[in-house]
Design a protein around this motif. Structure first.
Motif, mmCIF file in Angstrom:
data_model
loop_
_atom_site.group_PDB
_atom_site.id
_atom_site.type_symbol
_atom_site.label_atom_id
_atom_site.label_comp_id
_atom_site.label_asym_id
_atom_site.label_seq_id
_atom_site.Cartn_x
_atom_site.Cartn_y
_atom_site.Cartn_z
ATOM 1 N N ASN A 241 0.822 -1.215 0.000
ATOM 2 C CA ASN A 241 0.000 0.000 0.000
ATOM 3 C C ASN A 241 0.856 1.264 0.000
ATOM 4 O O ASN A 241 0.454 2.294 -0.542
ATOM 5 C CB ASN A 241 -0.926 -0.002 1.216
ATOM 6 N N ASP A 242 2.050 1.191 0.618
ATOM 7 C CA ASP A 242 2.950 2.343 0.621
ATOM 8 C C ASP A 242 3.397 2.680 -0.804
ATOM 9 O O ASP A 242 3.438 3.852 -1.196
ATOM 10 C CB ASP A 242 4.179 2.064 1.488
ATOM 11 N N PHE A 243 3.727 1.645 -1.570
ATOM 12 C CA PHE A 243 4.150 1.847 -2.957
ATOM 13 C C PHE A 243 2.992 2.386 -3.801
ATOM 14 O O PHE A 243 3.189 3.238 -4.669
ATOM 15 C CB PHE A 243 4.660 0.531 -3.555
ATOM 16 N N ILE A 244 1.790 1.875 -3.549
ATOM 17 C CA ILE A 244 0.615 2.351 -4.287
ATOM 18 C C ILE A 244 0.372 3.824 -3.972
ATOM 19 O O ILE A 244 0.085 4.626 -4.870
ATOM 20 C CB ILE A 244 -0.626 1.511 -3.920
ATOM 21 N N ALA A 245 0.503 4.197 -2.692
ATOM 22 C CA ALA A 245 0.328 5.599 -2.299
ATOM 23 C C ALA A 245 1.354 6.485 -2.996
ATOM 24 O O ALA A 245 1.028 7.588 -3.471
ATOM 25 C CB ALA A 245 0.444 5.731 -0.781
ATOM 26 N N LEU A 298 9.408 7.919 -0.263
ATOM 27 C CA LEU A 298 8.675 6.682 -0.036
ATOM 28 C C LEU A 298 8.698 6.299 1.439
ATOM 29 O O LEU A 298 7.667 5.922 2.014
ATOM 30 C CB LEU A 298 9.275 5.555 -0.883
ATOM 31 N N LEU A 299 9.860 6.422 2.076
ATOM 32 C CA LEU A 299 9.974 6.070 3.491
ATOM 33 C C LEU A 299 9.166 7.025 4.369
ATOM 34 O O LEU A 299 8.486 6.599 5.305
ATOM 35 C CB LEU A 299 11.439 6.088 3.929
ATOM 36 N N GLU A 300 9.234 8.319 4.073
ATOM 37 C CA GLU A 300 8.476 9.303 4.855
ATOM 38 C C GLU A 300 6.980 9.085 4.717
ATOM 39 O O GLU A 300 6.227 9.188 5.691
ATOM 40 C CB GLU A 300 8.850 10.716 4.404
ATOM 41 N N LEU A 301 6.559 8.771 3.501
ATOM 42 C CA LEU A 301 5.145 8.510 3.248
ATOM 43 C C LEU A 301 4.685 7.283 4.031
ATOM 44 O O LEU A 301 3.625 7.282 4.662
ATOM 45 C CB LEU A 301 4.925 8.287 1.745
ATOM 46 N N SER A 302 5.509 6.231 4.018
ATOM 47 C CA SER A 302 5.188 4.994 4.725
ATOM 48 C C SER A 302 5.076 5.236 6.233
ATOM 49 O O SER A 302 4.136 4.763 6.883
ATOM 50 C CB SER A 302 6.255 3.939 4.447
#
Length: 409
Positions: A241-245, A298-302
């Motif tokens: 889901n993190d990658f999709i976001a 990506l890491l911050e979003l996750s």
């Protein structure tokens, strides 16, 4: 002296709070810090604790009712203490008004004699035709509400009352035939459930929603995800889901017409991406918002998504953390759902529904391979954009998911 407990303010924008339930009854002893009631506002559910020791001597706001912040909802004091609570004051006002209406011009109350009842009936304003129709239908004039001048009961009022009575009888007959009264359990809709019900209905009524579907081959993405999880296991565990976001955020920066809303006959396009991530709770659905998601790696979003999800499940989100989203993602993969039709989180113009990835035999050139296929469902507001640009938006997400290295840039 009795202590009044008021409706708390759960957020800066809160205008009304609802008492979801009372954990104590009038006359029961309460201890400081003990659960007193459940309070809800917008999509926030929280517990209200007793501020002092004592006895619950008055409940001013019943379950399911809403009042502005700062309004007294109950009183805690000594068991034999009497107070003039809002409930008592309202009751006294109603009783006094009834006494005043029953009194004559000289201040002497009229007796409930047959003559008085006759005068009351004579004071009802009704047209001759309406009166005759009501008598024929067996309707009592005092139970009818007049829409004519000075509350005069008209023919239309009687016809409406007859129709309502007819529908009520049909419903009762239908219920009697189809349901065993003892097997029906009715639950009053309030709090979070009521807010969700209202917003979903308004969303469908006030927007032109269309859903399109597409599938993405996420075999390479899953392989990359597992590899990164092994490398970053001590820091954070990246989910699909993190990658999709991340793919959605990058695509919204490219397709700005989806990062917009139709408000007051004008399309407002937003420079920033405030990404809503739907989180399912026991009592309903909440949508915490990742603000300025376009500035996140990506890491911050996750990390932010996981932090917001944890707060949501603990009931610690504020109203501000659940407002202002420009696009939403809802994921039902955990439940094994593939394609579905998500409803817009208005006034947003788009919402992406993510289903469960399944292993499927796919021809890659001349070779048949086992690939992981992810179903995607995009609901968009057809008033804001047409099917072609919406399809281009969904296609761009698909391309990023199928070339996952682009998500790391």
């Amino acid at each position: 002296m009795a202590i009044e407990v008021v409706m708390p303010k759960l957020g800066m924008s809160m205008k009304e709070g609802t008492v979801s339930f009372w954990n104590k009854h009038v006359g029961e002893t309460v201890n400081k810090g003990e659960l007193l009631a459940g309070i809800s506002s917008e999509k926030i559910e929280t517990d209200l604790e007793a501020p002092v020791d004592g006895t619950l001597i008055e409940i001013a706001v019943q379950e399911g009712n809403g009042v502005p912040p700062g309004t007294p909802i109950c009183f805690i004091g000594n068991p034999d203490e009497k107070i003039a609570s809002p409930v008592c004051q309202q009751t006294e006002a109603v009783e006094k008004r009834g006494e005043d209406e029953a009194a004559g011009t000289n201040g002497v109350r009229k007796s409930a004699s047959n003559q008085g009842m006759s005068n009351e009936k004579q004071s009802i304003k009704v047209s001759p035709v309406a009166k005759k129709m009501a008598e024929k239908a067996g309707l009592k004039l005092e139970q009818l509400k007049g829409s004519g001048p000075n509350g005069r009961i008209t023919k239309e009022d009687v016809l409406q009352a007859i129709e309502e009575e007819k529908n009520q009888k049909l419903e009762q007959e239908s219920s009697a035939v189809n349901q065993d009264p003892g097997s029906v359990n009715k639950t009053h809709v309030s709090g979070m459930r009521k807010v969700i019900a209202t917003r979903m209905q308004e969303s469908l009524l006030h927007s032109a929603q269309l859903t399109i579907n597409m599938k993405a081959d996420v075999t390479d993405l899953i392989r990359l995800q597992k590899s990164l999880c092994e490398e970053l296991q001590d820091e954070i565990r990246l989910s699909l889901n993190d990658f999709i976001a991340r793919a959605v955020v990058l695509t919204l920066k490219k397709h700005k017409n989806m990062n917009s809303a139709l408000i007051n006959d004008a399309i407002e396009s937003y420079k920033h991406v405030h990404l809503g991530i739907a989180v399912a709770l026991e009592k309903g659905l909440v949508v915490p918002v990742v603000r300025h998601a376009e500035a996140c790696s990506l890491l911050e979003l996750s990390k932010t998504i996981k932090s917001h999800g944890k707060q949501a499940r603990a009931g610690q989100l504020t109203t501000e953390q659940m407002s202002g989203s420009t696009f939403t993602i809802t994921n039902l993969a955990f439940y094994g759902v593939e394609h579905f039709t998500p409803i817009l989180n208005t006034p947003e113009s788009g919402i992406l529904g993510v289903g469960a990835a399944t292993d499927t035999p796919v021809f890659v050139g001349e070779e048949l391979q086992r690939r992981s296929i992810l179903p995607l469902s995009l609901t968009f507001d057809h008033r804001v954009l047409d099917g072609a640009p919406a399809a281009e938006f969904l296609k761009s997400i698909k391309q990023l998911l199928e070339k996952p290295y682009l998500l790391l840039l």
